[in-house]
Design a protein around this motif. Structure first.
Motif, PDB file in Angstrom:
ATOM      1  N   ARG A   1      -3.059  -9.561  -6.142  1.00 54.71           N
ATOM      2  CA  ARG A   1      -4.236  -9.211  -6.238  1.00 54.71           C
ATOM      3  C   ARG A   1      -5.048  -9.595  -7.009  1.00 54.71           C
ATOM      4  NH1 ARG A   1      -2.828  -3.953  -8.766  1.00 54.71           N
ATOM      5  NH2 ARG A   1      -4.247  -4.191 -10.879  1.00 54.71           N
ATOM      6  N   GLU A   2      -6.588 -10.048  -5.442  1.00 56.67           N
ATOM      7  CA  GLU A   2      -7.173 -10.787  -5.671  1.00 56.67           C
ATOM      8  C   GLU A   2      -8.381 -10.454  -6.830  1.00 56.67           C
ATOM      9  OE1 GLU A   2     -11.038 -12.282  -2.873  1.00 56.67           O
ATOM     10  OE2 GLU A   2     -10.342  -9.890  -3.236  1.00 56.67           O
ATOM     11  N   ALA A   3      -9.031 -11.118  -6.919  1.00 58.45           N
ATOM     12  CA  ALA A   3     -10.161 -11.131  -7.876  1.00 58.45           C
ATOM     13  C   ALA A   3     -11.222 -10.380  -7.869  1.00 58.45           C
ATOM     14  CB  ALA A   3     -10.873 -12.201  -8.615  1.00 58.45           C
ATOM     15  N   THR A   4     -12.121 -11.059  -6.402  1.00 57.40           N
ATOM     16  CA  THR A   4     -12.716  -9.651  -5.826  1.00 57.40           C
ATOM     17  C   THR A   4     -12.276  -8.061  -5.155  1.00 57.40           C
ATOM     18  OG1 THR A   4     -13.572 -10.988  -4.477  1.00 57.40           O
ATOM     19  CG2 THR A   4     -14.516  -9.184  -4.026  1.00 57.40           C
ATOM     20  N   SER A   5     -11.231  -8.139  -5.411  1.00 61.68           N
ATOM     21  CA  SER A   5     -10.748  -6.946  -4.851  1.00 61.68           C
ATOM     22  C   SER A   5     -10.653  -6.102  -6.130  1.00 61.68           C
ATOM     23  CB  SER A   5      -9.537  -7.120  -4.192  1.00 61.68           C
ATOM     24  OG  SER A   5      -9.553  -7.575  -3.635  1.00 61.68           O
ATOM     25  N   VAL A   6      -9.850  -6.832  -7.245  1.00 63.81           N
ATOM     26  CA  VAL A   6      -9.911  -5.815  -8.365  1.00 63.81           C
ATOM     27  C   VAL A   6     -11.799  -5.687  -9.519  1.00 63.81           C
ATOM     28  CG1 VAL A   6      -9.602  -6.919 -10.772  1.00 63.81           C
ATOM     29  CG2 VAL A   6      -8.029  -7.523  -9.066  1.00 63.81           C
ATOM     30  N   ALA A   7     -12.128  -6.881  -9.071  1.00 57.58           N
ATOM     31  CA  ALA A   7     -13.812  -6.424  -9.314  1.00 57.58           C
ATOM     32  C   ALA A   7     -14.582  -5.201  -8.768  1.00 57.58           C
ATOM     33  CB  ALA A   7     -14.852  -7.576  -9.608  1.00 57.58           C
ATOM     34  N   SER A   8     -13.800  -4.857  -7.083  1.00 62.43           N
ATOM     35  CA  SER A   8     -14.929  -4.082  -6.785  1.00 62.43           C
ATOM     36  C   SER A   8     -14.313  -2.651  -6.637  1.00 62.43           C
ATOM     37  CB  SER A   8     -14.967  -4.694  -5.511  1.00 62.43           C
ATOM     38  OG  SER A   8     -16.042  -6.300  -5.491  1.00 62.43           O
ATOM     39  N   ALA A   9     -13.105  -3.393  -5.850  1.00 66.22           N
ATOM     40  CA  ALA A   9     -12.319  -1.089  -6.056  1.00 66.22           C
ATOM     41  C   ALA A   9     -10.896  -1.681  -6.615  1.00 66.22           C
ATOM     42  CB  ALA A   9     -11.823  -1.154  -3.869  1.00 66.22           C
ATOM     43  N   ALA A  10     -10.773  -1.802  -8.462  1.00 68.80           N
ATOM     44  CA  ALA A  10      -9.327  -1.373  -8.635  1.00 68.80           C
ATOM     45  C   ALA A  10      -9.095  -0.380  -8.428  1.00 68.80           C
ATOM     46  CB  ALA A  10     -10.558  -1.834 -10.025  1.00 68.80           C
ATOM     47  N   PHE A  11      -9.766   1.010  -8.246  1.00 69.10           N
ATOM     48  CA  PHE A  11      -8.449   2.251  -8.424  1.00 69.10           C
ATOM     49  C   PHE A  11      -7.869   1.895  -6.778  1.00 69.10           C
ATOM     50  CE2 PHE A  11     -12.591   2.432  -5.885  1.00 69.10           C
ATOM     51  CZ  PHE A  11     -12.597   3.193  -4.951  1.00 69.10           C
ATOM     52  N   ALA A  12      -8.436   1.572  -5.700  1.00 68.58           N
ATOM     53  CA  ALA A  12      -7.682   1.333  -4.685  1.00 68.58           C
ATOM     54  C   ALA A  12      -6.600  -0.005  -4.530  1.00 68.58           C
ATOM     55  CB  ALA A  12      -8.671   0.792  -3.161  1.00 68.58           C
ATOM     56  N   LEU A  13      -6.894  -0.638  -4.903  1.00 70.97           N
ATOM     57  CA  LEU A  13      -5.846  -1.230  -5.112  1.00 70.97           C
ATOM     58  C   LEU A  13      -4.819  -1.110  -6.626  1.00 70.97           C
ATOM     59  CD1 LEU A  13      -5.641  -4.715  -4.948  1.00 70.97           C
ATOM     60  CD2 LEU A  13      -6.048  -4.843  -7.078  1.00 70.97           C
ATOM     61  N   ASP A  14      -4.971  -0.168  -7.345  1.00 76.07           N
ATOM     62  CA  ASP A  14      -3.753   0.153  -8.390  1.00 76.07           C
ATOM     63  C   ASP A  14      -3.531   1.141  -7.534  1.00 76.07           C
ATOM     64  OD1 ASP A  14      -4.702  -1.072 -10.321  1.00 76.07           O
ATOM     65  OD2 ASP A  14      -5.644  -0.069 -11.155  1.00 76.07           O
ATOM     66  N   LYS A  15      -3.992   1.979  -6.490  1.00 74.51           N
ATOM     67  CA  LYS A  15      -2.888   3.489  -5.607  1.00 74.51           C
ATOM     68  C   LYS A  15      -2.320   2.238  -4.310  1.00 74.51           C
ATOM     69  CE  LYS A  15      -4.785   6.797  -2.691  1.00 74.51           C
ATOM     70  NZ  LYS A  15      -4.972   7.989  -2.536  1.00 74.51           N
ATOM     71  N   ILE A  16      -3.021   0.835  -4.182  1.00 73.40           N
ATOM     72  CA  ILE A  16      -2.070   0.624  -2.646  1.00 73.40           C
ATOM     73  C   ILE A  16      -1.251   0.163  -3.751  1.00 73.40           C
ATOM     74  CG2 ILE A  16      -2.295  -1.342  -0.885  1.00 73.40           C
ATOM     75  CD1 ILE A  16      -5.005  -0.253  -0.790  1.00 73.40           C
ATOM     76  N   TRP A  17      -1.023  -0.683  -5.009  1.00 76.15           N
ATOM     77  CA  TRP A  17      -0.027  -1.371  -5.167  1.00 76.15           C
ATOM     78  C   TRP A  17       1.404  -0.247  -5.400  1.00 76.15           C
ATOM     79  CZ3 TRP A  17      -2.415  -4.408  -3.046  1.00 76.15           C
ATOM     80  CH2 TRP A  17      -2.737  -5.793  -3.070  1.00 76.15           C
ATOM     81  N   GLY A  18       0.450   0.419  -6.559  1.00 75.67           N
ATOM     82  CA  GLY A  18       1.515   1.542  -6.737  1.00 75.67           C
ATOM     83  C   GLY A  18       2.263   1.989  -6.085  1.00 75.67           C
ATOM     84  N   VAL A  19       2.303   2.573  -4.906  1.00 73.80           N
ATOM     85  CA  VAL A  19       3.036   3.273  -3.158  1.00 73.80           C
ATOM     86  C   VAL A  19       3.907   1.968  -3.399  1.00 73.80           C
ATOM     87  CG1 VAL A  19       2.676   3.975  -1.460  1.00 73.80           C
ATOM     88  CG2 VAL A  19       0.961   4.828  -2.819  1.00 73.80           C
ATOM     89  N   ALA A  20       3.169   0.821  -2.874  1.00 73.16           N
ATOM     90  CA  ALA A  20       4.281  -0.342  -2.661  1.00 73.16           C
ATOM     91  C   ALA A  20       5.525  -0.236  -3.525  1.00 73.16           C
ATOM     92  CB  ALA A  20       3.502  -1.621  -2.026  1.00 73.16           C
ATOM     93  N   ALA A  21       4.973  -0.138  -4.625  1.00 69.12           N
ATOM     94  CA  ALA A  21       6.401   0.135  -5.837  1.00 69.12           C
ATOM     95  C   ALA A  21       7.362   0.799  -5.572  1.00 69.12           C
ATOM     96  CB  ALA A  21       5.973  -0.319  -7.114  1.00 69.12           C
ATOM     97  N   GLN A  22       5.959   1.721  -5.355  1.00 77.08           N
ATOM     98  CA  GLN A  22       7.512   3.096  -4.635  1.00 77.08           C
ATOM     99  C   GLN A  22       8.102   3.275  -4.135  1.00 77.08           C
ATOM    100  OE1 GLN A  22       4.059   6.688  -5.956  1.00 77.08           O
ATOM    101  NE2 GLN A  22       5.977   7.206  -6.435  1.00 77.08           N
ATOM    102  N   LEU A  23       7.577   2.699  -2.683  1.00 85.14           N
ATOM    103  CA  LEU A  23       8.168   2.440  -1.107  1.00 85.14           C
ATOM    104  C   LEU A  23       8.807   1.272  -1.720  1.00 85.14           C
ATOM    105  CD1 LEU A  23       5.355   3.465   1.017  1.00 85.14           C
ATOM    106  CD2 LEU A  23       7.308   4.809   0.263  1.00 85.14           C
ATOM    107  N   GLY A  24       9.245   0.601  -2.575  1.00 83.38           N
ATOM    108  CA  GLY A  24      10.130  -1.090  -2.064  1.00 83.38           C
ATOM    109  C   GLY A  24      10.079  -1.474  -2.278  1.00 83.38           C
TER     110      GLY A  24
END
Length: 345
Positions: A249-272
């Protein structure tokens, strides 16, 4: 892409160290982030074909190093355009000229393809399709002036996007996601000045208004195509095809689009795929996503992170970035996650 040292101050990221995603990406801070609670079941999404993405990667590498002004570069760009058109997408080319840090005038082009161009809600998938003209990070001094294949650094990202475009184009209308997708491939990302490996080479762009890295995204950001382009969020893919890929979770990504980062990492977790998409916060970098964020598209960066001491993996900007490092499992993890995300509201 390659280790380098240009820095870009971002007011929105005060207190975070930005290193170059195109040049030397070095992490200064790492912190664990808590994994979110269980989410609702994922909606049905098409299956991402890792074999197809692998073949798309190999095809680009087979053209030869995709260095601007070369025959291989032109041929690869023509192939990408033809592929996208074969999927019945709306395809646009954005030619531009630029001067590199060493005074070379290059002819380049960004490539844009739209899936469901009529859709109001849009998601952008970014990547770069060129290769660095010299392997200045190669451990063998005799190879430092040689071009490289860029199998993971560039080709893998384009391959994942092409496979996404292919499977989306085959969906009947009733099964299509409720968002349009714009595949935007930047040129001339990797011909930048590395202050570590090229400290004896003058950066002719230093002190000007143009950074030596990410020339294609800088041009697109100030000449948006389509005109007045907007998207809910963007995802920059970069070095997403190598074995044991690790995405943080790269800092620029967290600062600029945390909602998208959370969504993608959450989906990845659900997919294993949490072994790839790790809940670890790492320092900010400068990559193409800096310029897409500046253009008003909240964008995250998914790239192969190595460690705080050696930000990039060993193949980065070295001749070892060839098909031997490409792994179908990594391509599958990234491609299936990105495809699934499009079907999650």
């Amino acid at each position: 892409m390659k280790l380098a040292t240009f820095r870009l101050p971002l007011a929105a990221l005060a207190g975070l160290v930005l290193l170059t995603g195109c040049p030397d990406k070095k992490s200064t801070e790492t912190a664990e982030s808590s994994v979110p609670a269980a989410a609702p079941a994922l909606p049905q999404a098409p299956v991402f074909n890792a074999d197809s993405a692998y073949a798309f990667t190999a095809k680009q590498v087979a053209f030869g190093p995709r260095v601007p002004n070369s025959k291989a570069h032109i041929a690869t760009g023509n192939w990408i355009v033809a592929k996208l058109k074969s999927y019945k997408l709306k395809v646009m080319e954005q030619p531009f000229e630029a001067m590199t840090f060493d005074g070379t005038n290059i002819h380049a082009r960004n490539i844009i393809a739209q899936y469901q161009p009529q859709a109001v809600r849009r998601v952008a998938v970014f990547g770069h399709w060129d290769t660095r003209p010299f392997a200045d990070a190669d451990p063998d001094p005799k190879k430092k002036n040689k071009p490289m294949d860029g199998a993971s650094d560039g080709a893998s990202a384009v391959a994942v996007a092409l496979e996404m475009a292919r499977i989306l184009s085959q969906l009947p209308e009733a099964q299509a996601p409720n968002v349009g997708v714009d595949f935007i491939f930047f040129d001339a990302e990797d011909w930048g000045h590395d202050e570590t490996t090229q400290k004896d080479v003058k950066n002719q762009l230093e002190g000007g208004t143009t950074d030596s890295w990410c020339l294609g995204s800088q041009y697109w950001g100030t000449h948006l195509l389509p005109a007045n382009y907007k998207a809910e969020y963007g995802v920059l893919l970069d070095m997403v095809g190598a074995k044991n890929g690790k995405f943080t979770r790269e800092a620029t990504s967290v600062a600029s689009a945390a909602f998208a980062l959370d969504k993608i990492w959450g989906v990845a977790a659900q997919l294993g795929y949490s072994n790839y998409f790790q809940y670890e916060n790492t320092g900010g970098i400068t990559d193409d996503h800096v310029y897409t964020n500046k253009a008003g598209i909240p964008t995250i960066d998914i790239y192969h992170y190595n460690s705080p001491d050696n930000f990039f993996p060993a193949y980065h900007h070295a001749t070892s970035d060839n098909m031997s490092v490409i792994d179908r499992q990594t391509l599958k993890a990234v491609g299936q996650t990105m495809t699934q995300v499009l079907f999650v509201n």
